[in-house]
Structure formats: structure tokens, C-alpha cells
Design a protein around this motif. Structure first.
Motif, short mmCIF file in Angstrom:
data_model
loop_
_atom_site.label_atom_id
_atom_site.label_comp_id
_atom_site.label_asym_id
_atom_site.label_seq_id
_atom_site.Cartn_x
_atom_site.Cartn_y
_atom_site.Cartn_z
N ASP A 67 0.86 -1.18 0.00
CA ASP A 67 0.00 0.00 0.00
C ASP A 67 0.90 1.23 0.00
OD1 ASP A 67 -1.76 2.10 0.57
OD2 ASP A 67 -2.99 0.85 1.90
N PRO A 68 0.77 2.08 -1.02
CA PRO A 68 1.66 3.25 -1.08
C PRO A 68 1.44 4.23 0.08
CG PRO A 68 0.03 3.33 -2.86
CD PRO A 68 -0.12 2.01 -2.16
N ARG A 69 0.29 4.13 0.75
CA ARG A 69 0.00 5.06 1.85
C ARG A 69 0.70 4.68 3.14
NH1 ARG A 69 -6.28 4.20 1.29
NH2 ARG A 69 -5.36 2.13 1.41
N ASP A 70 0.78 3.36 3.42
CA ASP A 70 1.34 2.96 4.72
C ASP A 70 2.24 1.74 4.67
OD1 ASP A 70 -0.44 0.88 4.38
OD2 ASP A 70 -1.89 1.64 5.83
N GLY A 71 2.48 1.19 3.48
CA GLY A 71 3.43 0.09 3.35
C GLY A 71 2.91 -1.31 3.64
N HIS A 72 1.62 -1.45 3.97
CA HIS A 72 1.09 -2.79 4.26
C HIS A 72 1.12 -3.65 3.00
CE1 HIS A 72 -0.52 -1.16 8.02
NE2 HIS A 72 -0.59 -2.42 8.40
N PRO A 73 1.41 -4.96 3.14
CA PRO A 73 1.42 -5.86 1.98
C PRO A 73 0.02 -6.00 1.39
CG PRO A 73 2.27 -6.97 3.95
CD PRO A 73 1.80 -5.63 4.36
N LEU A 74 -0.03 -6.15 0.06
CA LEU A 74 -1.29 -6.27 -0.66
C LEU A 74 -1.39 -7.63 -1.34
CD1 LEU A 74 -1.25 -2.78 -2.44
CD2 LEU A 74 -2.46 -3.40 -0.33
N LEU A 75 -2.62 -8.05 -1.59
CA LEU A 75 -2.89 -9.26 -2.36
C LEU A 75 -3.61 -8.87 -3.64
CD1 LEU A 75 -4.29 -11.67 0.40
CD2 LEU A 75 -2.02 -11.71 -0.64
N SER A 76 -3.28 -9.54 -4.73
CA SER A 76 -3.98 -9.30 -5.99
C SER A 76 -5.34 -10.00 -5.94
CB SER A 76 -3.17 -9.85 -7.16
OG SER A 76 -3.10 -11.27 -7.06
N GLU A 97 -18.95 -5.77 -0.21
CA GLU A 97 -20.04 -6.04 0.73
C GLU A 97 -19.55 -6.03 2.17
OE1 GLU A 97 -21.88 -9.76 -0.28
OE2 GLU A 97 -22.49 -9.04 -2.27
N HIS A 98 -18.28 -6.37 2.37
CA HIS A 98 -17.71 -6.42 3.71
C HIS A 98 -16.86 -5.19 4.03
CE1 HIS A 98 -18.91 -10.61 3.15
NE2 HIS A 98 -19.01 -10.63 4.46
N GLY A 99 -16.97 -4.15 3.20
CA GLY A 99 -16.30 -2.89 3.48
C GLY A 99 -14.81 -2.85 3.17
N VAL A 100 -14.33 -3.81 2.38
CA VAL A 100 -12.91 -3.82 2.01
C VAL A 100 -12.78 -3.16 0.64
CG1 VAL A 100 -10.89 -5.25 1.57
CG2 VAL A 100 -12.55 -5.95 3.31
N THR A 101 -12.03 -2.08 0.58
CA THR A 101 -11.92 -1.33 -0.67
C THR A 101 -10.62 -1.66 -1.39
OG1 THR A 101 -10.92 0.52 0.50
CG2 THR A 101 -13.30 0.61 0.16
N PRO A 102 -10.67 -1.63 -2.74
CA PRO A 102 -9.45 -1.95 -3.50
C PRO A 102 -8.44 -0.81 -3.46
CG PRO A 102 -11.22 -1.34 -4.99
CD PRO A 102 -11.80 -1.37 -3.60
N ILE A 103 -7.19 -1.18 -3.67
CA ILE A 103 -6.09 -0.24 -3.73
C ILE A 103 -5.38 -0.48 -5.05
CG2 ILE A 103 -3.85 0.38 -2.70
CD1 ILE A 103 -5.11 -0.75 -0.04
N HIS A 104 -5.01 0.57 -5.73
CA HIS A 104 -4.23 0.46 -6.96
C HIS A 104 -2.81 0.92 -6.62
CE1 HIS A 104 -7.80 -0.34 -9.39
NE2 HIS A 104 -8.40 0.51 -8.56
N PRO A 105 -1.88 -0.02 -6.39
CA PRO A 105 -0.55 0.35 -5.89
C PRO A 105 0.27 1.20 -6.84
CG PRO A 105 -0.62 -1.98 -6.41
CD PRO A 105 -2.01 -1.46 -6.56
N PHE A 106 -0.02 1.13 -8.14
CA PHE A 106 0.67 1.96 -9.12
C PHE A 106 -0.20 2.05 -10.36
CE2 PHE A 106 2.23 -2.37 -9.38
CZ PHE A 106 2.06 -2.69 -10.72
N PRO A 107 -0.01 3.06 -11.18
CA PRO A 107 -0.85 3.23 -12.37
C PRO A 107 -0.80 1.97 -13.25
CG PRO A 107 0.48 5.18 -12.03
CD PRO A 107 0.96 4.15 -11.05
N GLY A 108 -1.97 1.52 -13.66
CA GLY A 108 -2.08 0.34 -14.50
C GLY A 108 -2.20 -0.96 -13.74
N ALA A 109 -2.00 -0.93 -12.44
CA ALA A 109 -2.14 -2.15 -11.64
C ALA A 109 -3.61 -2.47 -11.46
CB ALA A 109 -1.48 -1.98 -10.28
N GLY A 110 -3.92 -3.73 -11.41
CA GLY A 110 -5.29 -4.14 -11.13
C GLY A 110 -5.63 -3.90 -9.67
N ARG A 111 -6.80 -4.34 -9.29
CA ARG A 111 -7.23 -4.17 -7.91
C ARG A 111 -6.39 -5.06 -6.98
NH1 ARG A 111 -13.35 -5.01 -9.69
NH2 ARG A 111 -13.81 -2.89 -10.33
N HIS A 112 -5.94 -4.48 -5.92
CA HIS A 112 -5.24 -5.19 -4.86
C HIS A 112 -5.95 -4.87 -3.55
CE1 HIS A 112 -2.18 -5.52 -7.93
NE2 HIS A 112 -1.48 -6.32 -7.14
#
Length: 128
Positions: A67-76, A97-112
Motif C-alpha cells: 500500500d503506497p500510503r502505509d506500506g502494508h502488503p497487498l494481495l492481488s 459487501e464487507h467494506g474492504v476497498t481496493p487499492i491500486h498500488p501503481f498506475p495500470g495495476a489491477g485491484r489489490h
């Protein structure tokens, strides 16, 4: 018996391989498929998950995005599908539905998605 069937593309995404690799697995007998009237391959979800579990230690190392905001590891999305044992096509809606929002770690990256949130959801919803 109600069986969920996966497309070649979904299987390829789950294993992070090319579509041709999935076709080769069918030809060599590593994975069995059902043919549609149009000649397309469909795969029983339970067979795909069994192969995923069987080959878990054989997987190529995957790049870990953070996560570019805080460095937490992401899953694709395919990784989330495997962890939660969901079809790749429903991952985003299920997490939303469970309140988990996607993160785009860099331009062109899919949802993580944040790994800690995915594993917390797995533990609270009983997906194992």
C-alpha cells in the motif's frame, strides 16, 4: 449436485499462468475439463482448488506490492480468490459487501487488497 465451473481465463488468473498453459495442462492430463457445446473448456472448481493446494509449494515467487500510503502488503484479486476460495469474478463484490476497498498500488495495476483485511475477513466469515 451443483458444481461451480470456471473458465480457462479464471483458472489462468488463479495460477498466474498464460491461457496456453491451462490448455497444455488439459492435454497432458494435469487438469480435467468439461467441453461446452461451443468447444470451450470449463473446469470444476473443486478440481482447480485441489490442484492449487497440491502445487502450492511449486508456485513461482510472486511480486509483493505494498500500500503506497502505509506500506502494508497487498494481495492481488487472484490471490484473494484463492485465500477466500471464491470465483475470481465475485471477489470485488464480495469484498465491497464487507467494506474492504481496493487499492491500486501503481498506475495500470489491477485491484489489490490489504492482506491483513483479507485474512481478517477469512477468519470472521469462516472461509477456509
Amino acid at each position: 449436485m451443483d458444481q461451480r465451473l470456471l473458465t480457462s481465463g479464471e483458472v489462468a488468473a488463479m495460477f498466474r499462468v498464460n491461457l496456453k498453459t491451462v490448455t497444455r495442462w488439459v492435454k497432458t492430463g494435469r487438469l480435467t475439463s468439461i467441453r461446452t457445446p461451443g468447444g470451450k473448456h470449463r473446469f470444476r472448481e473443486r478440481d482447480v482448488i485441489a490442484l492449487l493446494d497440491q502445487t502450492a509449494g511449486d508456485a513461482r515467487p510472486r511480486p509483493v506490492h505494498h500500500d503506497p500510503r502505509d506500506g502494508h502488503p497487498l494481495l492481488s484479486s487472484p490471490d484473494v480468490a484463492h485465500v477466500l476460495r471464491l470465483r475470481i469474478t465475485v471477489v470485488h463484490d464480495h469484498l465491497a459487501e464487507h467494506g474492504v476497498t481496493p487499492i491500486h498500488p501503481f498506475p495500470g495495476a489491477g485491484r489489490h487488497y490489504r492482506r491483513d483485511q483479507v485474512h481478517a475477513l477469512k477468519n470472521t466469515t469462516g472461509n477456509d
